[in-house]
Design a protein around this motif. Structure first.
Motif, short mmCIF file in Angstrom:
data_model
loop_
_atom_site.label_atom_id
_atom_site.label_comp_id
_atom_site.label_asym_id
_atom_site.label_seq_id
_atom_site.Cartn_x
_atom_site.Cartn_y
_atom_site.Cartn_z
N HIS A 263 0.84 -1.20 0.00
CA HIS A 263 0.00 0.00 0.00
C HIS A 263 0.88 1.25 0.00
N HIS B 92 1.19 5.36 -2.15
CA HIS B 92 0.61 6.32 -3.10
C HIS B 92 1.76 6.91 -3.90
N GLU C 167 -8.40 2.41 -1.23
CA GLU C 167 -8.84 2.18 0.12
C GLU C 167 -10.23 2.74 0.35
N HIS D 138 -5.63 -1.87 6.14
CA HIS D 138 -4.49 -1.00 5.85
C HIS D 138 -4.14 -0.13 7.05
N ASP E 139 2.57 3.10 3.05
CA ASP E 139 1.64 4.23 2.94
C ASP E 139 2.37 5.51 2.49
ZN LIG Z 1 -3.11 5.10 2.00
#
Ligand SMILES: [Zn+2]
Length: 251
Positions: free
Chosen positions: A6, A8, A91, A150, A199
């Motif tokens: 996970h 971005h 998510e 998550h 993350d």
């Molecule tokens: Zn995230």
């Protein structure tokens, strides 16, 4: 070898995405699952998975988008998840951290996307912040779904409830923070229930806390988990990678 389950990746946060991916690979991060959570980031995620072999994506409307997400957006989402490199929905979830005035809208959006996951048999990536009870209630309605909690940061008791429902815990930089009790959860659930995630660009692990995060720092999370469980880092990499392959059905 690691998979960042996970993160971005967006030109909003990084000037040079080629460089970020190159650095990640140099740091043994073989694959990354990027998360598109809003109209723009979903669009960008689709472009990126098309461009880079090592990237997969999960897409879905984050609870912060609950007030502005339309039926059209959800119809488009259904079309977009037909892409083979979309490996899950998320998510999605509930976030009452800044208030829960729109909680019914959040729950409605969450349920609609869970239904989509059920229809296409996709795993879900759940964002739950200050909303544990309501999150559990929604997950219970979908006993056939599995997924990733998550950035899990709850109690051992909550962790065990999610695991019993078929969910893995996404563990990231927070586990390296000195004031975090997450090590107790890691100890209680064991490596078989854990997915590694950064993350990025958020939640940078120690000793880089404060800098912008990227997947290249994932080994610091693995090291800390290895230390907590008294196993070697390689084993943490191998088992969490296997866990990710299974959950997201990666080829
Ligand atoms: Zn995230």
């Amino acid at each position: 070898m690691f998979i960042d389950t996970h993160c971005h990746i967006s030109t909003e946060d990084y000037d040079n995405i080629d460089l970020i991916i190159k650095e990640n690979k140099e740091n043994n991060v073989d694959k990354m699952i990027i998360s598109g959570y809003s109209r723009n980031t979903i669009k960008e995620s689709l472009k990126l998975i098309d461009k880079y072999d090592c990237l997969y994506a999960t897409i879905g409307y984050h609870p912060s988008e609950a007030d502005i997400t339309t039926e059209d957006d959800l119809n488009n989402l259904e079309k977009m998840i037909q892409n083979k490199k979309i490996v899950g929905i998320g998510e999605i979830g509930l976030d009452y951290h800044y208030g829960n005035e729109n909680k019914n809208k959040q729950i409605e959006l969450f349920i609609k996307q869970m239904k989509l996951a059920e229809k296409y048999n996709l795993p879900v990536v759940i964002h739950s912040r200050d909303a544990t009870q309501d999150t559990i209630e929604v997950l219970k309605k979908f006993p056939n779904l599995v997924g990733d909690m998550h950035c899990f940061s709850g109690s051992i008791e909550t962790a065990k409830i999610y695991i019993s429902m078929g969910y893995k815990l996404g563990i990231g930089g927070v586990v390296t923070f000195k004031n975090s009790n997450l090590y107790q959860v890691v100890q209680a659930v064991g490596i078989d229930n854990i997915l590694l995630e950064t993350d990025a660009p958020y939640l940078t692990p120690e000793p880089f806390r404060g800098k912008i995060n990227s997947s290249k720092y994932i080994s610091y999370i693995a090291k800390r988990i290895a230390q907590i469980l008294n196993i070697d880092e390689e084993k943490v990499g191998k088992i969490t990678t296997d866990n990710a392959y299974t959950l997201f059905d990666l080829k």
